[in-house]
Design a protein around this motif. Sequence first.
Motif, mmCIF file in Angstrom:
data_model
loop_
_atom_site.group_PDB
_atom_site.id
_atom_site.type_symbol
_atom_site.label_atom_id
_atom_site.label_comp_id
_atom_site.label_asym_id
_atom_site.label_seq_id
_atom_site.Cartn_x
_atom_site.Cartn_y
_atom_site.Cartn_z
ATOM 1 N N ALA A 51 -1.254 50.064 -1.735
ATOM 2 C CA ALA A 51 -1.636 50.091 -3.168
ATOM 3 C C ALA A 51 -0.492 50.285 -4.109
ATOM 4 O O ALA A 51 -0.418 50.267 -5.181
ATOM 5 C CB ALA A 51 -2.869 51.032 -3.359
ATOM 6 N N LEU A 52 0.625 50.604 -3.320
ATOM 7 C CA LEU A 52 1.977 50.622 -4.203
ATOM 8 C C LEU A 52 3.024 49.686 -3.916
ATOM 9 O O LEU A 52 3.213 49.348 -2.796
ATOM 10 C CB LEU A 52 2.505 52.085 -3.828
ATOM 11 C CG LEU A 52 1.713 53.283 -4.190
ATOM 12 C CD1 LEU A 52 2.522 54.638 -3.473
ATOM 13 C CD2 LEU A 52 1.631 53.630 -5.672
ATOM 14 N N THR A 57 5.254 54.157 -13.414
ATOM 15 C CA THR A 57 5.616 54.105 -11.945
ATOM 16 C C THR A 57 4.996 55.466 -11.209
ATOM 17 O O THR A 57 4.799 56.452 -11.939
ATOM 18 C CB THR A 57 7.038 54.072 -11.567
ATOM 19 O OG1 THR A 57 7.643 55.033 -12.145
ATOM 20 C CG2 THR A 57 7.952 52.708 -11.900
ATOM 21 N N ALA A 58 4.744 55.643 -9.822
ATOM 22 C CA ALA A 58 4.330 56.427 -9.064
ATOM 23 C C ALA A 58 5.303 57.028 -8.279
ATOM 24 O O ALA A 58 5.899 56.002 -7.610
ATOM 25 C CB ALA A 58 3.024 56.390 -8.498
ATOM 26 N N PRO A 59 5.568 58.260 -7.795
ATOM 27 C CA PRO A 59 6.534 58.840 -6.695
ATOM 28 C C PRO A 59 5.897 58.092 -5.601
ATOM 29 O O PRO A 59 4.759 58.068 -5.144
ATOM 30 C CB PRO A 59 6.542 60.323 -7.009
ATOM 31 C CG PRO A 59 5.265 60.482 -7.588
ATOM 32 C CD PRO A 59 4.615 59.370 -8.369
ATOM 33 N N GLY A 61 11.069 56.030 -1.114
ATOM 34 C CA GLY A 61 11.688 54.678 -1.775
ATOM 35 C C GLY A 61 11.753 54.268 -3.033
ATOM 36 O O GLY A 61 12.031 53.523 -3.579
ATOM 37 N N GLY A 62 11.720 55.709 -3.788
ATOM 38 C CA GLY A 62 11.929 55.669 -5.307
ATOM 39 C C GLY A 62 10.581 55.374 -5.944
ATOM 40 O O GLY A 62 9.509 55.139 -5.376
ATOM 41 N N GLY A 63 10.271 55.003 -7.334
ATOM 42 C CA GLY A 63 9.398 54.801 -8.084
ATOM 43 C C GLY A 63 8.488 53.502 -7.693
ATOM 44 O O GLY A 63 9.443 52.550 -7.428
ATOM 45 N N ARG A 64 7.389 53.506 -7.504
ATOM 46 C CA ARG A 64 6.613 52.222 -7.053
ATOM 47 C C ARG A 64 5.356 52.152 -8.243
ATOM 48 O O ARG A 64 5.101 52.891 -9.029
ATOM 49 C CB ARG A 64 5.989 52.515 -5.807
ATOM 50 C CG ARG A 64 6.985 52.360 -4.739
ATOM 51 C CD ARG A 64 6.493 52.391 -3.120
ATOM 52 N NE ARG A 64 7.586 52.391 -2.324
ATOM 53 C CZ ARG A 64 7.601 51.446 -1.436
ATOM 54 N NH1 ARG A 64 6.880 50.320 -1.579
ATOM 55 N NH2 ARG A 64 8.628 51.557 -0.587
ATOM 56 N N VAL A 65 4.768 50.835 -8.143
ATOM 57 C CA VAL A 65 4.019 50.722 -9.321
ATOM 58 C C VAL A 65 2.611 50.637 -8.363
ATOM 59 O O VAL A 65 2.489 49.767 -7.431
ATOM 60 C CB VAL A 65 4.496 49.315 -9.824
ATOM 61 C CG1 VAL A 65 3.292 49.112 -11.015
ATOM 62 C CG2 VAL A 65 5.707 49.398 -10.500
ATOM 63 N N THR A 66 1.558 50.980 -9.087
ATOM 64 C CA THR A 66 0.323 50.844 -8.176
ATOM 65 C C THR A 66 -0.446 49.516 -8.909
ATOM 66 O O THR A 66 -0.086 48.904 -9.763
ATOM 67 C CB THR A 66 -0.754 51.951 -8.959
ATOM 68 O OG1 THR A 66 -0.853 51.700 -10.318
ATOM 69 C CG2 THR A 66 -0.152 53.383 -8.550
ATOM 70 N N ARG A 67 -1.246 48.915 -8.057
ATOM 71 C CA ARG A 67 -1.999 47.957 -8.084
ATOM 72 C C ARG A 67 -2.825 47.995 -9.664
ATOM 73 O O ARG A 67 -2.944 46.826 -10.333
ATOM 74 C CB ARG A 67 -2.825 47.321 -7.111
ATOM 75 C CG ARG A 67 -1.943 47.002 -5.762
ATOM 76 C CD ARG A 67 -2.828 46.196 -4.792
ATOM 77 N NE ARG A 67 -2.165 46.018 -3.772
ATOM 78 C CZ ARG A 67 -1.396 44.897 -3.397
ATOM 79 N NH1 ARG A 67 -1.368 44.089 -4.510
ATOM 80 N NH2 ARG A 67 -0.623 44.528 -2.553
ATOM 81 N N ASP A 68 -3.492 49.226 -9.895
ATOM 82 C CA ASP A 68 -4.036 49.208 -10.954
ATOM 83 C C ASP A 68 -3.263 49.189 -12.246
ATOM 84 O O ASP A 68 -3.564 48.481 -13.262
ATOM 85 C CB ASP A 68 -4.733 50.717 -10.917
ATOM 86 C CG ASP A 68 -5.822 50.789 -10.153
ATOM 87 O OD1 ASP A 68 -6.438 50.053 -9.747
ATOM 88 O OD2 ASP A 68 -6.257 51.947 -9.618
#
Length: 309
Positions: free
Chosen positions: A23-24, A52-54, A59-66
Amino acid sequence: MSGNTATREFPVATEHNRTTRDALLAPGRAARVLGLKRSEFDLAVHLGRIRTAPDDGGGGGRVTRDEIERIRSADGFPETLRAGIRTVGTTEGAALIEVTRARFTRLARLGLLVPVKFYLNRYRAVVWLYLADEVEQFARDERNVPLLQGRTPEGLRDQLAEGLDLRPRNWRGRYLGFLLRQAHDPWARAAAVASLLDGVEVAEVVSDPYERSHLHRFRPVRPSPGSSGSSGAQLAEEIMTAADPDEIEWLRADLADAVAAAREQRPAPRPDPRTVSAPARPQPAPSETEESGRLRGLLGRLWRRDPAA
């Protein structure tokens, strides 16, 4: 792989973790999904346009599908998103608001236009970039009309003559806001503030060596346009380090407050005194009497040896 197959192959806990990671989206993949260049994506994150979410995997900040769906469902996507992160340099910015390059530079030096990025060109000169949207908003404000036409007011001219240039300081303030938005830990927030101070200043504020060491673990990596030790890297280091006395004092006070808050929530780790072995005591040097006794014993054994042996 279908959901049924995944359920049969993995235990429940593992399936949950895999689903969470799926989901990230990593930054590169999220940029492609949103139709952005990686530099555009990074700037959008910098500005808080993309949240972004931790990532627990480091791997650093990631983005949720939401978050992806929120952005894609916004009116005017993707044109509106791209327009909000479009940057201009001095020449393009000046043309955008129909002023000379010299006047645009004066407005930026006075802090009326705040840079959002910078880079070094092939001549190692700093090139400042501004949000086109902010430049246009400045020009639309009727209160700024006198600054766009005619002579610059005398008080402002005097400041410019004295060498005032607020571009580096304003960039640092903006960059600090980005770092604080990305910090999900009290020590990371303190480290964000410390990253804009010289090491000597940090040591004076955070005198405890264990707290300084812990703070360093969370220190954000500074963007560098050149290899370590190069003239470009040194110039970037100057831009990223607070220089004005009042700015330094403000950051020092903010750092002290941030470290106090972090210490209260989770003190910096320290070695357990019960596990630290005491240094071995040095053995005393042999006395002169002991040395002479050993020598006499050795000579005696040599004299007693049978010459015929």
